[in-house]
Design an enzyme around this catalytic site. Sequence first.
Site, PDB file in Angstrom:
ATOM      1  N   LYS A   1      -2.473   5.758  11.705  1.00 42.64           N
ATOM      2  CA  LYS A   1      -2.030   6.238  13.019  1.00 42.64           C
ATOM      3  C   LYS A   1      -2.553   7.640  13.357  1.00 42.64           C
ATOM      4  O   LYS A   1      -3.639   7.763  13.882  1.00 42.64           O
ATOM      5  CB  LYS A   1      -0.504   6.154  13.112  1.00 42.64           C
ATOM      6  CG  LYS A   1      -0.032   4.705  13.134  1.00 42.64           C
ATOM      7  CD  LYS A   1       1.316   4.505  13.789  1.00 42.64           C
ATOM      8  CE  LYS A   1       1.588   3.049  14.046  1.00 42.64           C
ATOM      9  NZ  LYS A   1       2.601   2.433  13.208  1.00 42.64           N
TER      10      LYS A   1
ATOM     11  N   ASP B   1       5.015   4.832   2.617  1.00 44.80           N
ATOM     12  CA  ASP B   1       4.279   4.408   3.809  1.00 44.80           C
ATOM     13  C   ASP B   1       4.481   5.484   4.875  1.00 44.80           C
ATOM     14  O   ASP B   1       5.459   5.484   5.612  1.00 44.80           O
ATOM     15  CB  ASP B   1       4.793   3.042   4.290  1.00 44.80           C
ATOM     16  CG  ASP B   1       4.087   2.579   5.562  1.00 44.80           C
ATOM     17  OD1 ASP B   1       3.304   3.365   6.130  1.00 44.80           O
ATOM     18  OD2 ASP B   1       4.335   1.435   5.988  1.00 44.80           O
TER      19      ASP B   1
ATOM     20  N   TYR C   1       1.965  -7.955  20.880  1.00 47.11           N
ATOM     21  CA  TYR C   1       3.405  -7.828  21.116  1.00 47.11           C
ATOM     22  C   TYR C   1       3.749  -7.989  22.595  1.00 47.11           C
ATOM     23  O   TYR C   1       4.504  -7.186  23.157  1.00 47.11           O
ATOM     24  CB  TYR C   1       3.928  -6.489  20.571  1.00 47.11           C
ATOM     25  CG  TYR C   1       4.110  -6.540  19.071  1.00 47.11           C
ATOM     26  CD1 TYR C   1       5.242  -7.149  18.520  1.00 47.11           C
ATOM     27  CD2 TYR C   1       3.152  -6.045  18.193  1.00 47.11           C
ATOM     28  CE1 TYR C   1       5.404  -7.238  17.140  1.00 47.11           C
ATOM     29  CE2 TYR C   1       3.313  -6.144  16.816  1.00 47.11           C
ATOM     30  CZ  TYR C   1       4.444  -6.738  16.307  1.00 47.11           C
ATOM     31  OH  TYR C   1       4.605  -6.844  14.953  1.00 47.11           O
TER      32      TYR C   1
ATOM     33  N   TYR D   1       9.323  -1.923   8.226  1.00 50.23           N
ATOM     34  CA  TYR D   1       8.132  -2.442   8.903  1.00 50.23           C
ATOM     35  C   TYR D   1       6.922  -1.794   8.239  1.00 50.23           C
ATOM     36  O   TYR D   1       6.779  -0.573   8.255  1.00 50.23           O
ATOM     37  CB  TYR D   1       8.137  -2.121  10.404  1.00 50.23           C
ATOM     38  CG  TYR D   1       6.852  -2.590  11.059  1.00 50.23           C
ATOM     39  CD1 TYR D   1       6.667  -3.932  11.363  1.00 50.23           C
ATOM     40  CD2 TYR D   1       5.808  -1.708  11.307  1.00 50.23           C
ATOM     41  CE1 TYR D   1       5.468  -4.377  11.911  1.00 50.23           C
ATOM     42  CE2 TYR D   1       4.609  -2.150  11.867  1.00 50.23           C
ATOM     43  CZ  TYR D   1       4.452  -3.481  12.162  1.00 50.23           C
ATOM     44  OH  TYR D   1       3.269  -3.920  12.708  1.00 50.23           O
TER      45      TYR D   1
HETATM   46  C1  PLP Z   1       2.471   1.055  12.563  1.00 46.38           C
HETATM   47  C2  PLP Z   1       2.869   1.006  11.151  1.00 46.38           C
HETATM   48  C3  PLP Z   1       2.162   0.220  10.215  1.00 46.38           C
HETATM   49  C4  PLP Z   1       1.030  -0.674  10.624  1.00 46.38           C
HETATM   50  O1  PLP Z   1      -0.045   0.032  11.126  1.00 46.38           O
HETATM   51  P1  PLP Z   1      -1.150  -0.726  12.023  1.00 46.38           P
HETATM   52  O2  PLP Z   1      -2.202   0.297  12.210  1.00 46.38           O
HETATM   53  O3  PLP Z   1      -0.449  -1.116  13.290  1.00 46.38           O
HETATM   54  O4  PLP Z   1      -1.603  -1.910  11.240  1.00 46.38           O
HETATM   55  C5  PLP Z   1       2.549   0.282   8.895  1.00 46.38           C
HETATM   56  N1  PLP Z   1       3.578   1.040   8.505  1.00 46.38           N
HETATM   57  C6  PLP Z   1       4.277   1.801   9.362  1.00 46.38           C
HETATM   58  C7  PLP Z   1       5.392   2.655   8.849  1.00 46.38           C
HETATM   59  C8  PLP Z   1       3.970   1.793  10.708  1.00 46.38           C
HETATM   60  O5  PLP Z   1       4.692   2.515  11.572  1.00 46.38           O
END
Ligand code: PLP
Length: 422
Positions: free
Chosen positions: A265, A236, A14, A140
């Site tokens: 994360k 998610d 990015y 996202y």
């Molecule tokens: C960051 C993120 C992803 C992607 O995770 P990566 O480890 O960067 O591939 C997927 N969903 C959400 C809600 C995110 O914030």
Amino acid sequence: MNEPNGQYPIWHPYTQMQTAGKPLKIVRGEGAYLYDEEGNRYIDAVSSWWTNLHGHAHPHIAQAIAKQAQQLEQVIFAGFTHKPAIQLAEKLLQCIRYHSKVFYSDNGSTAVEAAVKMALQFWWNKGEERKKIIAFRDAYHGDTFGAMSISARGVFTSPYRALLFDVLFADIPVSGNEEQCLQQFKSMLNENKNEIAAFIFEPLVLGSAGMLMYKPAVLDELLKLCEANNIITIADEVMTGFGRTGKFLATDYCSVKPNIICLSKGITGGFLPFAATTCSQKIYDAFLSDEKSKMLFHGHSYTGNPLGCSAAIASLEVFETEDVFSRILLIEKQHTLFSNRIKNHASVKEVRHTGTILAIELKTETESGYLNTIRDKAYSYFMERKIILRPLGNVVYVLPPYCISEKDLAEIYAAIEGFLSL
Ligand SMILES: *Cc1c(COP(=O)(O)O)cnc(C)c1O
């Protein structure tokens, strides 16, 4: 950085490499701070891209990884298992009692890919023609092709648009729009009866979209509609998980529970790339068969990596030993006070906060969005003040490690107020 044939060997994520400034070389982290090679101290107000929970180089997690590395660093995860993987799965399922299986992978995007493939193959294995997916319009879910397909058709995905698969996009039920969105969702279900495989959503906060927020009550309504129509629900929680919104999971605010949850994360406390996709017994059972062709066709080389598992176990232990939720509550309180202080500021369009996440949407002359130029100005302003804030276009947000002090929060707020008054 901007010499095409320069010596710098890295292509950063990015980042427009031609115009970006020199990346800052960080040599050390401790608590909410990062230190550069000249000894400058920065407040990590975005938790190093939303990953860090308990502070940098937290000794308990660091020690757990070091110990595990000397014991077993990696083993093939098909046909083999190990104690950290089992322990972690048990611990996660204690927190997600309505789920019964954990599928490991490496990052948020892969957690999402696995979830979507579970949902699609669930129907395939049952011999039912359900192939459509509902996602939020501004979502996202990651940067791999499946994850991009179920994400916003916007600046991140434009170059690949022709190759993304179609999904049904639902509007986000932000405050005031709830009824309208529910009606739209209902029509979508009616028009695609028995064709929708799954609904995937970021619960309560859509991160990359600019920290857009909506309420648990309306999410409950959407989940109820899905339940009534036999649609698999995928939360998610890659960003929202592990206390970020004030509860362990954002969907803990809901009374209807999702069938599948994506975690990454914060899962390792921000130490290692690692992810988990959890699911209910009903999802898992659809893959059990005498036929090999019904197995889940997904896996990564480092699936279930023992170091990742150990870090994740250690991070969950910190929740137990350090009363992390009282820190989370403290951040939430401070965010609320600050929001009230600036919400009527002339430069502010809207202030939003959920749990430890605070977002300030700035008024802008030009179109809002990720490429808004106010972003670079704000980024530099905060970096000069040794605060790492990385605005999403015209949205300045604070998403700190839970160990941040009240003093450091006050410093961040003061810097934001300073920027607003420029
Ligand atoms: C960051 C993120 C992803 C992607 O995770 P990566 O480890 O960067 O591939 C997927 N969903 C959400 C809600 C995110 O914030």
